[in-house]
Design a protein around this motif. Sequence first.
Motif, PDB file in Angstrom:
ATOM      1  N   ALA A 191      -2.424   0.832  -7.141  1.00 44.39           N
ATOM      2  CA  ALA A 191      -3.891   0.822  -7.134  1.00 44.39           C
ATOM      3  C   ALA A 191      -4.436  -0.518  -6.666  1.00 44.39           C
ATOM      4  CB  ALA A 191      -4.417   1.138  -8.526  1.00 44.39           C
ATOM      5  N   VAL A 209       0.836  -1.201   0.000  1.00 49.14           N
ATOM      6  CA  VAL A 209       0.000   0.000   0.000  1.00 49.14           C
ATOM      7  C   VAL A 209       0.871   1.251   0.000  1.00 49.14           C
ATOM      8  CG1 VAL A 209      -1.640   1.350   1.360  1.00 49.14           C
ATOM      9  CG2 VAL A 209      -1.983  -1.113   1.078  1.00 49.14           C
ATOM     10  N   ASP A 210       1.988   1.203   0.703  1.00 50.02           N
ATOM     11  CA  ASP A 210       2.889   2.360   0.787  1.00 50.02           C
ATOM     12  C   ASP A 210       3.485   2.738  -0.568  1.00 50.02           C
ATOM     13  OD1 ASP A 210       2.426   2.630   3.468  1.00 50.02           O
ATOM     14  OD2 ASP A 210       4.263   1.615   4.112  1.00 50.02           O
ATOM     15  N   THR A 211       3.496   1.803  -1.520  1.00 46.62           N
ATOM     16  CA  THR A 211       4.041   2.117  -2.844  1.00 46.62           C
ATOM     17  C   THR A 211       3.090   2.988  -3.662  1.00 46.62           C
ATOM     18  OG1 THR A 211       3.082   0.159  -3.928  1.00 46.62           O
ATOM     19  CG2 THR A 211       5.239  -0.106  -2.861  1.00 46.62           C
ATOM     20  N   GLY A 212       1.854   3.081  -3.217  1.00 46.49           N
ATOM     21  CA  GLY A 212       0.855   3.849  -3.961  1.00 46.49           C
ATOM     22  C   GLY A 212       0.186   3.065  -5.070  1.00 46.49           C
ATOM     23  N   SER A 233      -6.474  -0.966  -3.323  1.00 50.06           N
ATOM     24  CA  SER A 233      -5.661  -0.385  -2.256  1.00 50.06           C
ATOM     25  C   SER A 233      -6.524   0.148  -1.114  1.00 50.06           C
ATOM     26  CB  SER A 233      -4.776   0.732  -2.807  1.00 50.06           C
ATOM     27  OG  SER A 233      -5.561   1.734  -3.428  1.00 50.06           O
ATOM     28  N   ARG A 234      -7.710   0.703  -1.456  1.00 52.34           N
ATOM     29  CA  ARG A 234      -8.584   1.226  -0.412  1.00 52.34           C
ATOM     30  C   ARG A 234      -9.079   0.121   0.516  1.00 52.34           C
ATOM     31  NH1 ARG A 234     -11.213   1.131  -5.268  1.00 52.34           N
ATOM     32  NH2 ARG A 234     -13.120  -0.142  -5.397  1.00 52.34           N
TER      33      ARG A 234
END
Length: 248
Positions: free
Chosen positions: A28, A23-26, A162-163
């Motif tokens: 999707a 998730v920290d990588t951004g 990711s959300r």
Amino acid sequence: MEEEKDYRRKAIFDYTYLLNKCVDTGAAWVAMIEDDTLAVAGWFSRAMRALDIADSKSTDWLYLRLFYTEEFLGWNSENWPTYLLASLSLAFAIAALLGVIRHSRSHIPISNTTIFITCFVCLPAWILLYFLAGRLSMRPLASGVHEMPKYGCCGQGFIFPSRAAVRVVTKLQERQLGFVDMILEEWANEEKLTRFAVVPSLLQHVGGHSSKGDDFQEAQPLSVAEKIFNFGFELYRQSGNEVVHPID
């Protein structure tokens, strides 16, 4: 935790750690795939198309399942009222049809004995054979992306938006102990979260041992892990598709 063989706690720790880092990588999407799996060639592009379909069906969903076993997709006992009603409806419809034909001007001789044998001998035999053939034989899942809110097992491969991954991390950190797939299903059932699956499965499980424990017995030569298998996946092989390791 590993030295103490506390696999239920370590599984949660590993899962939350990896999800957090992803998730920290951004990104999707976050794919969590176990290493004891094989994948159909081109699984990544197939999965991306499936994600687009899932997004078009729902704006808020928990995961896309890349693997499931058909073991729990049979004639489930809790649905027996539905099966009974369908069987009785069929029997009534056939009896009514025979009655209409008998009293029509079709000149087709239908005796009481014929009606009795059809409704109370032949029809029950047909219904019995239908159920003995199995649900997956008589009513197989169509290829595509489907909601799978029940009987989806197990945790060999998920893709999380990711959300949703952030919420999964929070939920697992709250529990801290257990099996990831079971926790996810319990949570999803409680909050009625939408879950999708790709049919046929894009992954195949090939592992022989389970962290949940195995049940080797003389009467049951296969362990718990060895029974986790997707028969639909083998249709890819039959169609000439190559099978690869998903991490390669």
